[in-house]
Write a protein that holds these residues in place. Sequence first.
Motif, PDB file in Angstrom:
ATOM      1  N   SER A  51      50.041  45.539  61.990  1.00 17.06           N
ATOM      2  CA  SER A  51      50.530  46.348  63.092  1.00 17.06           C
ATOM      3  C   SER A  51      49.528  47.451  63.397  1.00 17.06           C
ATOM      4  O   SER A  51      48.563  47.662  62.666  1.00 17.06           O
ATOM      5  CB  SER A  51      51.884  46.963  62.739  1.00 17.06           C
ATOM      6  N   ILE A  52      49.782  48.186  64.464  1.00 22.42           N
ATOM      7  CA  ILE A  52      48.887  49.268  64.850  1.00 22.42           C
ATOM      8  C   ILE A  52      49.272  50.517  64.066  1.00 22.42           C
ATOM      9  O   ILE A  52      50.278  51.165  64.333  1.00 22.42           O
ATOM     10  CB  ILE A  52      48.975  49.539  66.369  1.00 22.42           C
ATOM     11  N   THR A  53      48.492  50.850  63.062  1.00 19.22           N
ATOM     12  CA  THR A  53      48.719  52.025  62.229  1.00 19.22           C
ATOM     13  C   THR A  53      47.433  52.845  62.194  1.00 19.22           C
ATOM     14  O   THR A  53      46.338  52.295  62.340  1.00 19.22           O
ATOM     15  CB  THR A  53      49.118  51.631  60.799  1.00 19.22           C
ATOM     16  N   LEU A 192      42.899  45.527  50.592  1.00 17.49           N
ATOM     17  CA  LEU A 192      43.032  44.194  51.180  1.00 17.49           C
ATOM     18  C   LEU A 192      44.247  44.049  52.084  1.00 17.49           C
ATOM     19  O   LEU A 192      44.307  43.112  52.884  1.00 17.49           O
ATOM     20  CB  LEU A 192      43.099  43.137  50.069  1.00 17.49           C
ATOM     21  N   TYR A 193      45.218  44.943  51.944  1.00 17.41           N
ATOM     22  CA  TYR A 193      46.426  44.848  52.767  1.00 17.41           C
ATOM     23  C   TYR A 193      47.051  46.238  52.838  1.00 17.41           C
ATOM     24  O   TYR A 193      46.980  47.027  51.895  1.00 17.41           O
ATOM     25  CB  TYR A 193      47.445  43.857  52.179  1.00 17.41           C
ATOM     26  N   PRO A 194      47.668  46.566  53.969  1.00 14.95           N
ATOM     27  CA  PRO A 194      48.271  47.902  54.116  1.00 14.95           C
ATOM     28  C   PRO A 194      49.464  48.088  53.186  1.00 14.95           C
ATOM     29  O   PRO A 194      50.109  47.117  52.772  1.00 14.95           O
ATOM     30  CB  PRO A 194      48.682  47.940  55.590  1.00 14.95           C
ATOM     31  N   LEU A 195      49.763  49.337  52.864  1.00 19.48           N
ATOM     32  CA  LEU A 195      50.844  49.616  51.924  1.00 19.48           C
ATOM     33  C   LEU A 195      52.197  49.179  52.464  1.00 19.48           C
ATOM     34  O   LEU A 195      53.070  48.777  51.698  1.00 19.48           O
ATOM     35  CB  LEU A 195      50.869  51.116  51.589  1.00 19.48           C
ATOM     36  N   TRP A 196      52.398  49.249  53.771  1.00 19.78           N
ATOM     37  CA  TRP A 196      53.686  48.829  54.318  1.00 19.78           C
ATOM     38  C   TRP A 196      53.895  47.328  54.102  1.00 19.78           C
ATOM     39  O   TRP A 196      55.026  46.858  53.952  1.00 19.78           O
ATOM     40  CB  TRP A 196      53.798  49.175  55.799  1.00 19.78           C
ATOM     41  N   LYS A 197      52.798  46.579  54.064  1.00 23.22           N
ATOM     42  CA  LYS A 197      52.906  45.150  53.790  1.00 23.22           C
ATOM     43  C   LYS A 197      53.301  44.920  52.335  1.00 23.22           C
ATOM     44  O   LYS A 197      54.101  44.024  52.024  1.00 23.22           O
ATOM     45  CB  LYS A 197      51.555  44.487  54.079  1.00 23.22           C
ATOM     46  N   ASN A 212      47.627  55.028  43.142  1.00 22.20           N
ATOM     47  CA  ASN A 212      46.324  54.554  42.697  1.00 22.20           C
ATOM     48  C   ASN A 212      45.226  55.398  43.352  1.00 22.20           C
ATOM     49  O   ASN A 212      45.128  55.453  44.573  1.00 22.20           O
ATOM     50  CB  ASN A 212      46.159  53.087  43.095  1.00 22.20           C
ATOM     51  N   PRO A 213      44.370  56.069  42.576  1.00 18.76           N
ATOM     52  CA  PRO A 213      43.309  56.888  43.183  1.00 18.76           C
ATOM     53  C   PRO A 213      42.382  56.085  44.080  1.00 18.76           C
ATOM     54  O   PRO A 213      41.854  56.620  45.069  1.00 18.76           O
ATOM     55  CB  PRO A 213      42.552  57.450  41.964  1.00 18.76           C
ATOM     56  N   PHE A 214      42.194  54.807  43.758  1.00 19.10           N
ATOM     57  CA  PHE A 214      41.312  53.978  44.578  1.00 19.10           C
ATOM     58  C   PHE A 214      41.886  53.792  45.985  1.00 19.10           C
ATOM     59  O   PHE A 214      41.129  53.700  46.950  1.00 19.10           O
ATOM     60  CB  PHE A 214      41.109  52.621  43.903  1.00 19.10           C
ATOM     61  N   THR A 215      43.214  53.741  46.100  1.00 15.87           N
ATOM     62  CA  THR A 215      43.835  53.650  47.417  1.00 15.87           C
ATOM     63  C   THR A 215      43.430  54.830  48.292  1.00 15.87           C
ATOM     64  O   THR A 215      43.071  54.662  49.466  1.00 15.87           O
ATOM     65  CB  THR A 215      45.370  53.607  47.288  1.00 15.87           C
ATOM     66  N   HIS A 216      43.473  56.027  47.725  1.00 14.33           N
ATOM     67  CA  HIS A 216      43.130  57.220  48.502  1.00 14.33           C
ATOM     68  C   HIS A 216      41.640  57.261  48.831  1.00 14.33           C
ATOM     69  O   HIS A 216      41.248  57.724  49.908  1.00 14.33           O
ATOM     70  CB  HIS A 216      43.560  58.467  47.731  1.00 14.33           C
TER      71      HIS A 216
END
Length: 263
Positions: A51-53, A192-197, A212-216
């Motif tokens: 989606s558009i995020t 690889l994929y958005p958190l909402w997914k 996860n620090p890597f996410t940020h």
Amino acid sequence: MTPALIALRAIVLREALRFVRQRGRFIAALVRPLVWLIVFAAGFRAALGLSITPPYQTYTTYETYIVPGLCGMIVLFNGMQSSLSLVYDREMGSMRLLLTSPLPRWWLLVCRLIASTSISILQVYSFLAIAAIYGITLPWQGYLYVLPALAIAGVMLGALGLALSSLIKQLENFAGVMNFVIFPMFFLSSALYPLWKMAESSELLHDICAVNPFTHAVELIRFALYAQFNAMALVWTCLAGVILLALALWGYDPARGLVRRKG
């Protein structure tokens, strides 16, 4: 030049020469993200609707979405690779020689971080150039904005590698620990994929990805590539970097780290 700057130049030059001589390391650093971009993205494109995020203002393809995550992958793997060389240097004795320098130990470790981060940035820009040829277009300002984001992420992930290298005695053990750390950090993130997914599949996995620090670090790079600022990602990445660097300095403290274990 002051002794501190001389040490910085020497350490950065040493790491740069080591990197230039290890051409396979540079090729491998590019092959990993390119395989994801060209091969895996083609298969996931139909399976993952996006989606558009923010920071995207229009529909984006999966290939475009994962480019920031693949930049983070390069920084993550190079940080671990640099720490692997630290363990090797310690076994060969050159690390002990370096740490006996009259300069503060924290400065010598920071010099290693700067050298590692500089190499990571070079690899990321090489990947972005190939991605542009492949057809992944980004705002031209993003190529400038992403530089400080890569530096911050590189220091944080490099500090993680330093902390791990201070706890591991043998080179053989470090390779297993690298895999144990790298792959969970990479796959349990927004690379690889958005958190909402992820939340659609499991709230628990979503929460793990969110802390996860890597996410940020990836989100900091993602927003920077689109010339936008993500304050939360910056704060959490810097906070994680400070904590990990403190752990690394603690691990390399002669009273607790190398000297005690070698004694």
